[in-house]
Design a protein around this motif. Structure first.
Motif, PDB file in Angstrom:
ATOM      1  N   GLU A 213     -13.587  -4.032  26.953  1.00 44.55           N
ATOM      2  CA  GLU A 213     -14.285  -3.335  25.880  1.00 44.55           C
ATOM      3  C   GLU A 213     -13.483  -2.143  25.359  1.00 44.55           C
ATOM      4  O   GLU A 213     -13.471  -1.874  24.167  1.00 44.55           O
ATOM      5  CB  GLU A 213     -15.666  -2.834  26.353  1.00 44.55           C
TER       6      GLU A 213
ATOM      7  N   PHE B  11     -12.375  -1.082  21.438  1.00 42.94           N
ATOM      8  CA  PHE B  11     -12.810   0.155  20.806  1.00 42.94           C
ATOM      9  C   PHE B  11     -11.663   1.140  20.586  1.00 42.94           C
ATOM     10  O   PHE B  11     -11.673   1.884  19.634  1.00 42.94           O
ATOM     11  CB  PHE B  11     -13.945   0.794  21.592  1.00 42.94           C
TER      12      PHE B  11
ATOM     13  N   GLU C 250     -10.009   0.540  17.321  1.00 35.75           N
ATOM     14  CA  GLU C 250     -10.816   0.811  16.133  1.00 35.75           C
ATOM     15  C   GLU C 250     -10.811   2.276  15.731  1.00 35.75           C
ATOM     16  O   GLU C 250     -11.210   2.619  14.640  1.00 35.75           O
ATOM     17  CB  GLU C 250     -12.260   0.336  16.382  1.00 35.75           C
ATOM     18  N   ARG C 251     -10.394   3.146  16.597  1.00 41.31           N
ATOM     19  CA  ARG C 251     -10.406   4.584  16.287  1.00 41.31           C
ATOM     20  C   ARG C 251      -9.295   4.996  15.407  1.00 41.31           C
ATOM     21  O   ARG C 251      -8.320   4.512  15.187  1.00 41.31           O
ATOM     22  CB  ARG C 251     -10.340   5.386  17.592  1.00 41.31           C
TER      23      ARG C 251
END
Length: 97
Positions: A89, A93, A96-97
């Motif tokens: 996970e 994520f 995506e930052r």
């Protein structure tokens, strides 16, 4: 495929992964390896059997090397910390930052 793409593919394809802690480790994290090392930590039994079927189908064309551990084994060996495993996970994520 990048580490992020592999993580997304596995999480989207393997519904049973929600019952386990899944990590990537090894050279695939640095994009220098030819194989993809995955650690799955969780219970044995029917849930694990289902997950193995899902991972086999999802990884049919990927060079996956999958290590399965019970939670007690993972704690006793401190494998996650020693091998610098990254939760699947987090791979998604972080990108995506």
């Amino acid at each position: 495929m990048t580490a992020r793409e592999v993580a997304a593919h596995l999480l989207n394809s393997c519904r049973s992964l929600g019952q386990f802690d899944a990590y990537m480790f090894g050279s695939a994290l640095s994009a220098i390896g030819e194989d993809i090392d995955i650690l799955v930590v969780g219970p044995s039994g029917d849930a694990l059997s289902q997950l193995k079927r899902e991972l086999q189908a999802a990884g049919e064309f990927l060079p996956l090397h999958i290590l399965y551990m019970l939670p007690s084994e993972a704690l006793r060996t401190d494998f996650v910390a020693k091998e610098e495993c990254v939760p699947l996970e987090r791979l998604i994520f972080a990108a995506e930052r």
